[in-house]
Scaffold this motif. Structure first.
Motif, PDB file in Angstrom:
ATOM      1  N   ALA A  87     -13.079  10.491  -4.210  1.00  0.00           N
ATOM      2  CA  ALA A  87     -13.786  11.278  -3.195  1.00  0.00           C
ATOM      3  C   ALA A  87     -15.123  10.625  -2.863  1.00  0.00           C
ATOM      4  N   PRO A  88     -15.581  10.746  -1.609  1.00  0.00           N
ATOM      5  CA  PRO A  88     -16.883  10.173  -1.260  1.00  0.00           C
ATOM      6  C   PRO A  88     -18.002  10.899  -1.995  1.00  0.00           C
ATOM      7  N   ALA A  89     -18.965  10.125  -2.510  1.00  0.00           N
ATOM      8  CA  ALA A  89     -20.088  10.729  -3.241  1.00  0.00           C
ATOM      9  C   ALA A  89     -21.206   9.705  -3.421  1.00  0.00           C
ATOM     10  N   ASN A  90     -22.426  10.173  -3.356  1.00  0.00           N
ATOM     11  CA  ASN A  90     -23.606   9.360  -3.678  1.00  0.00           C
ATOM     12  C   ASN A  90     -23.605   7.993  -2.994  1.00  0.00           C
ATOM     13  N   GLY A  91     -23.323   7.972  -1.712  1.00  0.00           N
ATOM     14  CA  GLY A  91     -23.344   6.724  -0.973  1.00  0.00           C
ATOM     15  C   GLY A  91     -22.132   5.842  -1.156  1.00  0.00           C
ATOM     16  N   GLN A  92     -21.154   6.306  -1.933  1.00  0.00           N
ATOM     17  CA  GLN A  92     -19.921   5.542  -2.141  1.00  0.00           C
ATOM     18  C   GLN A  92     -18.846   6.061  -1.197  1.00  0.00           C
ATOM     19  N   PRO A  93     -18.023   5.176  -0.647  1.00  0.00           N
ATOM     20  CA  PRO A  93     -16.975   5.627   0.277  1.00  0.00           C
ATOM     21  C   PRO A  93     -15.863   6.380  -0.445  1.00  0.00           C
ATOM     22  N   GLY A  94     -15.207   7.257   0.295  1.00  0.00           N
ATOM     23  CA  GLY A  94     -14.008   7.908  -0.209  1.00  0.00           C
ATOM     24  C   GLY A  94     -12.818   6.992   0.018  1.00  0.00           C
ATOM     25  N   ARG A  95     -11.874   7.016  -0.904  1.00  0.00           N
ATOM     26  CA  ARG A  95     -10.676   6.169  -0.822  1.00  0.00           C
ATOM     27  C   ARG A  95      -9.445   6.979  -1.210  1.00  0.00           C
ATOM     28  N   ILE A  96      -8.461   6.956  -0.349  1.00  0.00           N
ATOM     29  CA  ILE A  96      -7.149   7.512  -0.680  1.00  0.00           C
ATOM     30  C   ILE A  96      -6.122   6.458  -0.296  1.00  0.00           C
ATOM     31  N   ALA A  97      -5.179   6.217  -1.189  1.00  0.00           N
ATOM     32  CA  ALA A  97      -4.091   5.292  -0.885  1.00  0.00           C
ATOM     33  C   ALA A  97      -2.818   5.812  -1.528  1.00  0.00           C
ATOM     34  N   TRP A  98      -1.706   5.516  -0.884  1.00  0.00           N
ATOM     35  CA  TRP A  98      -0.416   5.899  -1.448  1.00  0.00           C
ATOM     36  C   TRP A  98       0.610   4.804  -1.207  1.00  0.00           C
ATOM     37  N   HIS A  99       1.539   4.708  -2.130  1.00  0.00           N
ATOM     38  CA  HIS A  99       2.710   3.841  -1.989  1.00  0.00           C
ATOM     39  C   HIS A  99       3.853   4.731  -1.537  1.00  0.00           C
ATOM     40  N   GLY A 100       4.485   4.358  -0.442  1.00  0.00           N
ATOM     41  CA  GLY A 100       5.604   5.133   0.073  1.00  0.00           C
ATOM     42  C   GLY A 100       6.869   4.292   0.107  1.00  0.00           C
ATOM     43  N   TRP A 101       8.016   4.944  -0.019  1.00  0.00           N
ATOM     44  CA  TRP A 101       9.273   4.223   0.008  1.00  0.00           C
ATOM     45  C   TRP A 101      10.385   5.092   0.556  1.00  0.00           C
ATOM     46  N   ALA A 102      11.390   4.421   1.037  1.00  0.00           N
ATOM     47  CA  ALA A 102      12.624   5.083   1.475  1.00  0.00           C
ATOM     48  C   ALA A 102      13.768   4.160   1.109  1.00  0.00           C
ATOM     49  N   GLY A 103      14.758   4.703   0.445  1.00  0.00           N
ATOM     50  CA  GLY A 103      15.895   3.901   0.009  1.00  0.00           C
ATOM     51  C   GLY A 103      15.851   3.639  -1.482  1.00  0.00           C
ATOM     52  N   GLU A 104      16.933   3.086  -1.959  1.00  0.00           N
ATOM     53  CA  GLU A 104      17.073   2.813  -3.397  1.00  0.00           C
ATOM     54  C   GLU A 104      16.327   1.543  -3.785  1.00  0.00           C
ATOM     55  N   GLU A 105      15.694   1.568  -4.961  1.00  0.00           N
ATOM     56  CA  GLU A 105      14.981   0.396  -5.437  1.00  0.00           C
ATOM     57  C   GLU A 105      15.929  -0.786  -5.543  1.00  0.00           C
ATOM     58  N   GLY A 106      15.496  -1.923  -5.026  1.00  0.00           N
ATOM     59  CA  GLY A 106      16.312  -3.135  -5.063  1.00  0.00           C
ATOM     60  C   GLY A 106      17.274  -3.276  -3.887  1.00  0.00           C
ATOM     61  N   ALA A 107      17.451  -2.206  -3.099  1.00  0.00           N
ATOM     62  CA  ALA A 107      18.357  -2.268  -1.947  1.00  0.00           C
ATOM     63  C   ALA A 107      17.752  -3.158  -0.860  1.00  0.00           C
ATOM     64  N   GLU A 108      18.595  -3.869  -0.164  1.00  0.00           N
ATOM     65  CA  GLU A 108      18.156  -4.791   0.876  1.00  0.00           C
ATOM     66  C   GLU A 108      17.409  -4.082   2.008  1.00  0.00           C
ATOM     67  N   ASN A 109      17.815  -2.866   2.305  1.00  0.00           N
ATOM     68  CA  ASN A 109      17.210  -2.146   3.426  1.00  0.00           C
ATOM     69  C   ASN A 109      16.113  -1.167   2.991  1.00  0.00           C
ATOM     70  N   ARG A 110      15.643  -1.270   1.754  1.00  0.00           N
ATOM     71  CA  ARG A 110      14.590  -0.376   1.264  1.00  0.00           C
ATOM     72  C   ARG A 110      13.277  -0.662   1.996  1.00  0.00           C
ATOM     73  N   LEU A 111      12.553   0.407   2.292  1.00  0.00           N
ATOM     74  CA  LEU A 111      11.236   0.315   2.906  1.00  0.00           C
ATOM     75  C   LEU A 111      10.190   0.607   1.842  1.00  0.00           C
TER      76      LEU A 111
END
Length: 132
Positions: A87-111
């Motif tokens: 969260a932003p505080a004391n002059g420091q920027p707020g940061r949010i990040a997420w890893h998203g996926w669709a499809g089975e792990e290792g599948a050729e068409n996985r996003l």
């Protein structure tokens, strides 16, 4: 100005796709913008291509590092995990990040995607919102 922290394998220029949007607005603060990003169930209220947000394991209402969630964008289902939350505080920027996926792990068409926001107060009563 600050920049996005990229996990290995997702650095711009070494991926199939990269997009960046930035806005600087007068009269808002990072603290005022933060809840719109931190509470994923609010995304559809201002971004029409976001829908059906739900959290796993009774996590809610706010994202946090490690929280798993689901949403749809452009009608496409995305599983996601928040992997940065400061969260932003004391002059420091707020940061949010997420890893998203669709499809089975290792599948050729996985996003696999990494999406991040940086929210920081600037001089003169301005706020910068960067999303990549």
């Amino acid at each position: 100005m600050n920049y996005i922290h990229w996990p290995e394998g997702y650095e711009p220029g070494f991926t199939d796709n990269f997009a960046s949007n930035e806005v600087i607005v007068f009269g808002l603060s990072a603290a005022q913008v933060w809840p719109l990003l931190a509470i994923a169930t609010q995304w559809p209220s201002y971004y029409a291509n976001s829908a059906n947000v739900r959290y796993y394991n009774n996590a809610a209402p706010q994202l946090a590092e490690g929280v798993r969630f689901y949403f749809e964008t452009f009608g496409f289902p995305v599983e996601a995990r928040c992997n940065e939350y400061v969260a932003p505080a004391n002059g420091q920027p707020g940061r949010i990040a997420w890893h998203g996926w669709a499809g089975e792990e290792g599948a050729e068409n996985r996003l696999d995607v990494h999406h991040a926001w940086l929210v920081e107060d600037l001089s003169g009563g301005r706020v910068r919102v960067l999303t990549q």
